[in-house]
Design a protein around this motif. Structure first.
Motif, mmCIF file in Angstrom:
data_model
loop_
_atom_site.group_PDB
_atom_site.id
_atom_site.type_symbol
_atom_site.label_atom_id
_atom_site.label_comp_id
_atom_site.label_asym_id
_atom_site.label_seq_id
_atom_site.Cartn_x
_atom_site.Cartn_y
_atom_site.Cartn_z
ATOM 1 N N ALA A 108 0.992 -1.228 -0.224
ATOM 2 C CA ALA A 108 -0.171 0.384 -0.136
ATOM 3 C C ALA A 108 0.606 1.458 0.170
ATOM 4 O O ALA A 108 0.789 1.776 -0.912
ATOM 5 N N PRO A 109 1.641 1.303 0.846
ATOM 6 C CA PRO A 109 2.388 2.522 0.576
ATOM 7 C C PRO A 109 2.992 2.917 -1.009
ATOM 8 O O PRO A 109 3.040 4.024 -0.973
ATOM 9 N N GLN A 110 3.761 1.671 -1.165
ATOM 10 C CA GLN A 110 4.564 2.322 -2.503
ATOM 11 C C GLN A 110 3.574 2.714 -3.506
ATOM 12 O O GLN A 110 3.860 3.127 -4.024
ATOM 13 N N ARG A 111 2.662 1.519 -3.835
ATOM 14 C CA ARG A 111 1.556 1.760 -4.521
ATOM 15 C C ARG A 111 0.504 3.620 -4.771
ATOM 16 O O ARG A 111 0.553 4.027 -5.093
ATOM 17 N N ARG A 112 0.908 3.395 -2.912
ATOM 18 C CA ARG A 112 0.235 5.056 -2.828
ATOM 19 C C ARG A 112 0.810 6.325 -3.655
ATOM 20 O O ARG A 112 0.546 7.053 -4.016
ATOM 21 N N VAL A 113 2.195 6.039 -2.983
ATOM 22 C CA VAL A 113 3.558 6.808 -4.150
ATOM 23 C C VAL A 113 3.344 7.213 -4.899
ATOM 24 O O VAL A 113 3.357 8.041 -5.648
ATOM 25 N N LEU A 114 3.818 5.909 -5.980
ATOM 26 C CA LEU A 114 3.870 5.535 -7.488
ATOM 27 C C LEU A 114 1.937 6.518 -7.410
ATOM 28 O O LEU A 114 2.655 7.372 -9.027
ATOM 29 N N GLU A 115 1.078 5.833 -7.225
ATOM 30 C CA GLU A 115 -0.358 6.652 -7.236
ATOM 31 C C GLU A 115 0.162 8.454 -7.939
ATOM 32 O O GLU A 115 -0.690 9.179 -8.451
ATOM 33 N N LEU A 116 0.833 9.141 -6.970
ATOM 34 C CA LEU A 116 0.318 10.331 -6.352
ATOM 35 C C LEU A 116 1.379 11.098 -7.850
ATOM 36 O O LEU A 116 1.079 11.633 -7.742
ATOM 37 N N ALA A 117 2.947 9.818 -7.996
ATOM 38 C CA ALA A 117 3.726 10.794 -9.080
ATOM 39 C C ALA A 117 3.070 10.411 -10.228
ATOM 40 O O ALA A 117 3.380 11.281 -10.757
ATOM 41 N N PHE A 118 2.438 9.483 -10.430
ATOM 42 C CA PHE A 118 2.138 9.197 -11.976
ATOM 43 C C PHE A 118 1.018 10.021 -11.950
ATOM 44 O O PHE A 118 1.032 10.533 -13.536
ATOM 45 N N TYR A 119 -0.146 9.682 -11.538
ATOM 46 C CA TYR A 119 -1.436 10.046 -11.238
ATOM 47 C C TYR A 119 -2.241 11.719 -10.816
ATOM 48 O O TYR A 119 -2.205 12.298 -11.708
ATOM 49 N N GLY A 120 -0.996 12.174 -10.112
ATOM 50 C CA GLY A 120 -1.185 13.086 -9.738
ATOM 51 C C GLY A 120 -0.148 14.218 -10.012
ATOM 52 O O GLY A 120 -0.174 15.759 -9.308
ATOM 53 N N ASP A 121 0.771 13.795 -10.602
ATOM 54 C CA ASP A 121 1.757 14.806 -10.557
ATOM 55 C C ASP A 121 2.594 15.416 -9.713
ATOM 56 O O ASP A 121 2.518 16.650 -9.450
ATOM 57 N N LEU A 122 3.266 14.762 -8.441
ATOM 58 C CA LEU A 122 3.659 15.565 -7.364
ATOM 59 C C LEU A 122 4.602 15.087 -7.177
ATOM 60 O O LEU A 122 5.276 13.961 -7.601
ATOM 61 N N THR A 123 5.496 15.866 -6.694
ATOM 62 C CA THR A 123 6.754 15.799 -6.248
ATOM 63 C C THR A 123 7.340 15.589 -5.471
ATOM 64 O O THR A 123 6.415 14.531 -4.531
ATOM 65 N N HIS A 124 8.165 14.764 -4.907
ATOM 66 C CA HIS A 124 8.493 13.963 -3.949
ATOM 67 C C HIS A 124 8.540 14.808 -2.400
ATOM 68 O O HIS A 124 7.184 14.299 -1.018
ATOM 69 N N THR A 125 8.270 15.964 -2.819
ATOM 70 C CA THR A 125 7.364 16.999 -1.060
ATOM 71 C C THR A 125 6.912 17.054 -1.691
ATOM 72 O O THR A 125 6.191 16.706 -0.009
ATOM 73 N N GLN A 126 5.946 17.382 -2.349
ATOM 74 C CA GLN A 126 4.895 17.518 -2.568
ATOM 75 C C GLN A 126 3.477 15.946 -1.269
ATOM 76 O O GLN A 126 2.755 16.100 -1.212
ATOM 77 N N ILE A 127 4.837 15.261 -2.195
ATOM 78 C CA ILE A 127 3.709 13.501 -1.504
ATOM 79 C C ILE A 127 4.025 13.648 -0.156
ATOM 80 O O ILE A 127 3.284 13.028 0.945
ATOM 81 N N ALA A 128 4.875 13.977 0.444
ATOM 82 C CA ALA A 128 5.204 14.115 1.665
ATOM 83 C C ALA A 128 4.611 15.142 2.490
ATOM 84 O O ALA A 128 3.958 14.331 4.000
ATOM 85 N N ASP A 129 4.430 15.807 1.827
ATOM 86 C CA ASP A 129 2.577 17.117 2.868
ATOM 87 C C ASP A 129 1.806 16.077 2.548
ATOM 88 O O ASP A 129 1.080 16.555 3.636
ATOM 89 N N VAL A 130 1.702 15.636 1.646
ATOM 90 C CA VAL A 130 0.309 15.240 1.541
ATOM 91 C C VAL A 130 -0.124 13.805 2.558
ATOM 92 O O VAL A 130 -1.499 13.705 2.913
ATOM 93 N N THR A 131 0.808 12.595 2.537
ATOM 94 C CA THR A 131 0.475 11.940 2.878
ATOM 95 C C THR A 131 1.482 12.106 4.574
ATOM 96 O O THR A 131 0.601 10.924 5.596
ATOM 97 N N GLY A 132 2.520 13.024 4.615
ATOM 98 C CA GLY A 132 2.154 13.773 6.222
ATOM 99 C C GLY A 132 3.969 12.302 6.315
ATOM 100 O O GLY A 132 4.296 12.941 7.363
ATOM 101 N N TRP A 133 4.281 11.695 5.582
ATOM 102 C CA TRP A 133 5.480 10.774 5.628
ATOM 103 C C TRP A 133 6.615 11.660 6.067
ATOM 104 O O TRP A 133 7.027 12.476 4.750
ATOM 105 N N PRO A 134 7.988 10.787 6.387
ATOM 106 C CA PRO A 134 9.121 11.782 6.294
ATOM 107 C C PRO A 134 9.500 11.545 4.554
ATOM 108 O O PRO A 134 9.408 10.130 3.840
ATOM 109 N N LEU A 135 10.007 12.651 4.173
ATOM 110 C CA LEU A 135 10.955 12.797 2.816
ATOM 111 C C LEU A 135 11.527 11.478 2.397
ATOM 112 O O LEU A 135 11.343 11.116 1.752
ATOM 113 N N GLY A 136 11.992 11.105 3.579
ATOM 114 C CA GLY A 136 13.728 10.032 3.017
ATOM 115 C C GLY A 136 12.508 9.005 2.716
ATOM 116 O O GLY A 136 12.328 7.853 1.926
#
Length: 205
Positions: A154-182
């Protein structure tokens, strides 16, 4: 709340404010108003500097839609980060320009990342297929990608879906999910590796 809905909602709120803006406000008055959470001061700042922000974004990005998105993101960041403004460190306009440069850099990074992801996906999916079957192959590839994404943790799927379909950067994904950037970068790397492996196995089968 989705990754894209917050800036748009805030932009709509900016447009909906009907109170007249005091054009004679000095920058320090606007700064104090922003720090006090006065939306009228945000409206005044938007009217005073949005053209400058948009112009800087357009010159760097060369795309009107992206420049508009950056402009909305900048003033959302101004509102959210208003307590972090320090007058002794520089003028309000300079602070806003600094935010603009960071948002432009984020947009350029996102563009580069989308290009790299597309190239990586193309490399994975470019296993020789008969030229006459190109369109059918692409349809099959899309179905396979969707299916294999669903099989990832689930976490990997969430990140890739936000990247592929949401066009989000790693920083933006961290903001959306609340996960650390690393953590986001780790999920992205592992997810891409697993997706590539599964697609190659699917191709071989």
């Amino acid at each position: 709340m989705s990754a894209h809905s917050t800036p748009l909602t805030h932009g709509e709120r900016l447009q909906s404010l009907q109170a007249p803006v005091e054009e004679s406000f000095a920058d320090d008055q606007l700064a104090r108003g922003l720090q006090d959470g006065e939306e009228g001061s945000l409206q005044a700042a938007y009217q005073r500097w949005s053209t400058l922000v948009h112009t800087l974004a357009y010159r760097s990005l060369g795309d009107v839609r992206e420049a508009e998105d950056v402009t909305q993101q900048v003033f959302l960041a101004v509102w959210r980060g208003r307590s972090g403004y320090r007058p002794e460190r520089g003028a309000l306009a300079g602070w806003i320009v600094g935010i603009t440069r960071r948002k432009i850099a984020d947009a350029l990074t996102a563009r580069t990342r989308r290009t790299a992801l597309a190239a990586a996906a193309e490399a994975v999916l470019s296993v020789a297929a008969p030229p006459t079957d190109t369109m059918s192959r692409r349809v099959i590839d899309r179905v396979v990608i969707h299916h294999e994404l669903a099989r990832l943790p689930a976490p990997q799927r969430r990140v890739l879906e936000l990247a592929f379909y949401g066009d989000l950067t790693h920083t933006q994904i961290a903001d959306v999910t609340g996960w650390p950037l690393g953590t986001v970068k780790s999920h992205s790397r592992r997810g891409l590796s697993r997706l590539r492996l599964r697609l190659e196995e699917s191709d071989a089968a």
